[in-house]
Design an enzyme around this catalytic site. Structure first.
Site, PDB file in Angstrom:
ATOM      1  CB  CYS A 120       3.202  24.698  23.253  1.00  0.00           C
ATOM      2  SG  CYS A 120       3.755  24.362  21.557  1.00  0.00           S
ATOM      3  N   GLY A 170      12.831  27.326  22.412  1.00  0.00           N
ATOM      4  CA  GLY A 170      12.693  27.728  21.027  1.00  0.00           C
ATOM      5  C   GLY A 170      12.322  26.590  20.094  1.00  0.00           C
ATOM      6  CD  GLU A 171      10.096  24.235  15.788  1.00  0.00           C
ATOM      7  OE1 GLU A 171      10.938  23.613  15.106  1.00  0.00           O
ATOM      8  OE2 GLU A 171       9.262  23.664  16.521  1.00  0.00           O
ATOM      9  CB  SER A 202      12.598  18.150  19.494  1.00  0.00           C
ATOM     10  OG  SER A 202      11.235  18.143  19.866  1.00  0.00           O
ATOM     11  CB  SER A 224       6.614  18.562  20.228  1.00  0.00           C
ATOM     12  OG  SER A 224       7.962  18.617  20.640  1.00  0.00           O
ATOM     13  CG  LEU A 225       1.290  13.696  18.402  1.00  0.00           C
ATOM     14  CD1 LEU A 225       1.090  14.178  16.983  1.00  0.00           C
ATOM     15  CD2 LEU A 225       1.159  12.166  18.481  1.00  0.00           C
ATOM     16  CG  HIS A 226       2.803  17.740  22.955  1.00  0.00           C
ATOM     17  ND1 HIS A 226       3.582  16.959  23.787  1.00  0.00           N
ATOM     18  CD2 HIS A 226       3.645  18.618  22.347  1.00  0.00           C
ATOM     19  CE1 HIS A 226       4.845  17.357  23.688  1.00  0.00           C
ATOM     20  NE2 HIS A 226       4.904  18.351  22.822  1.00  0.00           N
ATOM     21  CB  CYS A 345      10.529  17.798  29.552  1.00  0.00           C
ATOM     22  SG  CYS A 345       9.908  18.047  27.895  1.00  0.00           S
TER      23      CYS A 345
END
Length: 377
Positions: A120, A170-171, A202, A224-226, A345
Site C-alpha cells: 500500500c 502484515g495482512e 483488519s 482498510s478502505l482508503h 498508524c
C-alpha cells in the site's frame, strides 16, 4: 512450533491443541487447562513454577515442550503513554507491537507478518516487502509480552489490555491459520478472556479469506478502505486490482450479516492531502457505503520519510467528517498517538530483509495453497 530439539512451544497452542498435545505424551486432557492458565494468566515460562502440576509431569514437560515468546529488542514509551515493543521473530526479522491507552481502554495493536507483500503506497511497512509469516506463538506472544510488562497477572485482574486489533505489520488474512489460532487464545477464558467484540481483524481486502473467516470465528472486522472508487484504490491499495470494491464490500457485508446481533463493519480511511480528502471523495464514499452496516474511522496520514504524501489540514479533515456525519454515518477521527516513537498508524517498520517485493507473486502462491486445501477437504 518445535525447536531444534524437537520440543513443542506451548505458547501458541489453543486449548484443543494443548489437549491433543497432552494426549500425545500419555497424559490426561484436563492438564491442558492447568498449563494454559499458568502460561497466559500468570505469564509463566518455566514448568517448575507450575505448583499444581506434579513433579513427574513437570519433568516430562521439560523433555517434550517449552514456552517462549519473541525476543524483546526494545521498548519505547511515548509522551502520551503509548508503548511500542520491537521484537525479533524466528526468521531474524523484527516486528512491532503498539499499546494505546485511551479513555479507560487499553488497545494492543498486534502484527501478523514480518513485513507485508501488499505494498500500500501510504504505509511504511509495505515499503519493506514481505519476509515471513509469524507463528501463532509469535503472534500471541506479543499479547503475552505486553500483558506481563504491566504486571497485570492474573490476566483478568486489573486488565491493562482490554482490546486487541490485528492491525500491526502484515495482512492477517494471508497468515490465516496462525492468526485464527491466536485470536482463539485471546478470547479463551483460560487465555486472555477478551470479548469477541473487542478482538478486531483488519484486512486490506482479501475477499475469499473474509468468507473463510466467517466460517470459523465471529470477531469484529475492519476494512482498510482508503479510497471510494476503484481507480484511486488501485493506486493506493494494489490488492484492489484483484479484489475490487464491489467484491470486497460484498464479502464484508456477508461476514457482518452472519454475525447478526447489531454488529457492524469498521471502515478505516487514511486521509491523504489532495489525494482522497476532497468533497467529491466524501460524496463517493457516501454512495459506496450507503447499504453497508458500518462505522467510519478517519485516519489523518502519519508522515514517514520519502512517502510522498502529506497530512490534510484540520479544516479539510473536519469538512470530510462533517459531510459523512450529515449523510447519517457514525464517524470518528483517530487521534494520532505515539508518533514521537514512530508508533502511529502506518508508521510501523521492522528490520526486514526484503525477499519478494512482488505482492502479486506472494498472493498467487497463497491462493494456490488455499485452493489445494479446498480440493483435498
Amino acid at each position: 512450533m518445535t525447536n531444534a530439539a524437537g520440543k513443542v512451544n506451548l505458547l501458541g497452542l489453543t486449548k484443543a491443541q494443548l489437549e491433543n498435545f497432552f494426549e500425545s505424551i500419555g497424559e490426561k486432557r484436563f492438564r491442558a487447562g492447568q498449563v494454559m492458565k499458568w502460561i497466559h494468566h500468570f505469564g509463566v515460562d518455566n514448568f517448575e513454577a507450575m505448583t499444581n502440576v506434579g513433579k513427574a509431569l513437570r519433568e516430562k514437560l521439560n523433555q517434550h515442550a517449552y514456552i517462549a515468546g519473541p525476543e524483546i529488542v526494545t521498548q519505547s514509551i511515548s509522551e502520551d503513554g503509548t508503548r511500542k515493543w520491537v521484537v525479533r521473530v524466528a526468521s531474524g526479522s523484527c516486528v512491532e507491537t503498539v499499546y494505546i491507552p485511551q479513555n479507560g481502554r487499553g488497545t494492543l495493536c498486534v502484527s501478523s507478518q514480518a513485513g507485508c507483500a501488499l505494498d500500500c503506497s501510504f504505509c511504511s511497512t509495505g515499503k519493506q516487502g514481505f519476509d515471513s509469516d509469524l507463528t501463532a506463538a509469535e503472534i500471541i506472544g506479543q499479547v503475552w509480552i505486553a500483558n506481563k510488562s504491566f504486571g497485570t497477572v492474573p490476566a483478568k485482574t486489573d486488565r491493562a489490555i482490554t482490546n486487541v486489533v490485528m492491525m500491526g505489520m502484515g495482512e492477517p488474512l494471508l497468515n490465516f491459520d496462525n492468526v485464527v489460532s491466536s485470536m482463539n487464545i485471546m478470547m479463551e477464558d483460560l487465555g486472555y478472556g477478551i470479548s469477541k467484540r473487542k478482538v478486531t481483524l483488519s484486512t486490506s481486502g482479501v475477499a475469499p479469506m473474509v468468507d473463510k473467516l466467517g466460517e470459523v470465528t465471529d470477531v469484529a472486522l475492519a476494512l482498510s478502505l482508503h479510497a471510494p472508487n476503484d481507480e484511486l484504490r488501485n493506486k493506493l491499495v494494489p490488492l484492489n486490482k484483484k479484489y475490487p470494491l464491489s467484491v470486497i464490500l460484498d464479502a464484508c457485508t456477508r461476514y457482518i450479516a452472519k454475525l447478526g446481533d447489531k454488529r457492524y463493519l469498521t471502515v478505516e480511511y487514511t486521509l491523504l492531502k489532495g489525494i482522497n480528502d476532497q468533497p467529491e471523495h466524501a460524496e463517493q464514499m457516501i454512495a459506496l457505503l450507503q447499504d453497508v452496516p458500518c462505522k467510519i474511522n478517519l485516519i489523518p496520514f502519519n508522515p514517514f520519510p520519502h512517502s510522498g504524501y502529506e497530512r490534510p489540514s484540520n479544516n479539510a479533515i473536519r469538512r470530510f467528517q462533517d459531510m459523512l456525519h450529515e449523510a447519517g454515518f457514525n464517524v470518528t477521527v483517530r487521534m494520532t498517538r505515539g508518533d514521537d516513537i514512530d508508533a502511529a498508524c502506518g508508521q510501523l517498520v521492522g528490520n526486514v530483509n526484503d525477499r519478494t517485493r512482488r505482492s502479486e507473486r506472494y498472493i498467487a502462491v497463497r491462493q494456490l495453497e488455499d485452493e489445494k486445501r479446498e480440493l483435498s477437504s
